[in-house]
Design a protein around this motif. Structure first.
Motif, short mmCIF file in Angstrom:
data_model
loop_
_atom_site.label_atom_id
_atom_site.label_comp_id
_atom_site.label_asym_id
_atom_site.label_seq_id
_atom_site.Cartn_x
_atom_site.Cartn_y
_atom_site.Cartn_z
N SER A 63 0.66 -1.19 0.26
CA SER A 63 0.09 -0.09 -0.10
C SER A 63 0.94 1.31 -0.04
CB SER A 63 -1.00 0.08 1.25
OG SER A 63 -0.32 -0.07 2.54
N VAL A 64 1.99 1.07 0.24
CA VAL A 64 3.10 2.53 0.46
C VAL A 64 4.01 2.31 -0.84
CG1 VAL A 64 2.65 2.61 2.71
CG2 VAL A 64 4.73 1.69 2.05
N LYS A 65 3.91 1.50 -1.44
CA LYS A 65 4.98 1.36 -2.31
C LYS A 65 5.06 2.21 -3.41
CE LYS A 65 6.23 -3.98 -2.45
NZ LYS A 65 6.09 -5.03 -3.28
N GLY A 66 6.33 2.94 -3.92
CA GLY A 66 6.03 4.27 -4.65
C GLY A 66 5.74 5.28 -4.08
N ARG A 67 5.43 5.50 -2.86
CA ARG A 67 4.96 6.72 -2.08
C ARG A 67 6.04 7.05 -1.08
NH1 ARG A 67 0.24 7.10 0.41
NH2 ARG A 67 0.15 5.02 0.89
N PHE A 68 6.44 5.88 -0.31
CA PHE A 68 7.33 5.99 0.93
C PHE A 68 8.37 5.49 0.58
CE2 PHE A 68 3.73 5.20 4.45
CZ PHE A 68 3.13 6.27 3.66
#
Length: 127
Positions: A63-68
């Motif tokens: 759910s956080v890949k590419g954002r965190f």
């Protein structure tokens, strides 16, 4: 005395960014894996990301890949979690953890038997 001091939480609008910091003391930083869990109201604690401070290996929950982005500054005994494009569903208390064993098992971060937990920092994302 082992300490994991998390900071950097706050209130941000959806689409915004925050950077969490976890300053570790009381143990040999390079010997440990450092990570972040989060717990939203009414939900179970969830492993978000972790890093090997010795070789830079990382893990992210889908759910956080590419954002965190997780990173470490070994000279400062500090791990950072750069959180971009934040969403309301990222709202949670974020906890820093440290363990001497890589905490990812079968694609998720285990929550049991972790060596050290820090106090949380609140992240609130408004819509």
């Amino acid at each position: 005395d082992v300490q994991l001091q998390a900071s950097g939480g706050g209130l941000v609008q959806a689409g915004g960014s925050l950077r969490l910091s976890c300053v570790a003391s009381g143990f040999t930083f390079d010997d440990y894996y450092i990570g972040w869990f989060r717990q939203a109201p009414g939900k179970e604690r969830e492993g978000v990301s972790c890093i090997s401070t010795s070789d830079g290996k990382t893990y992210y929950v889908d759910s956080v890949k590419g954002r965190f982005t997780i990173s470490s500054n070994n000279a400062k005994n500090t791990v950072y979690l750069q959180m971009n494009t934040l969403k309301p569903e990222d709202t949670a208390v974020y906890y820093c953890v440290a363990d001497s064993v890589w905490p990812v098992v079968a694609g998720t971060m285990r929550i049991d038997a972790l060596d050290h937990w820090g106090k949380g920092t609140q992240v609130t994302v408004s819509s």
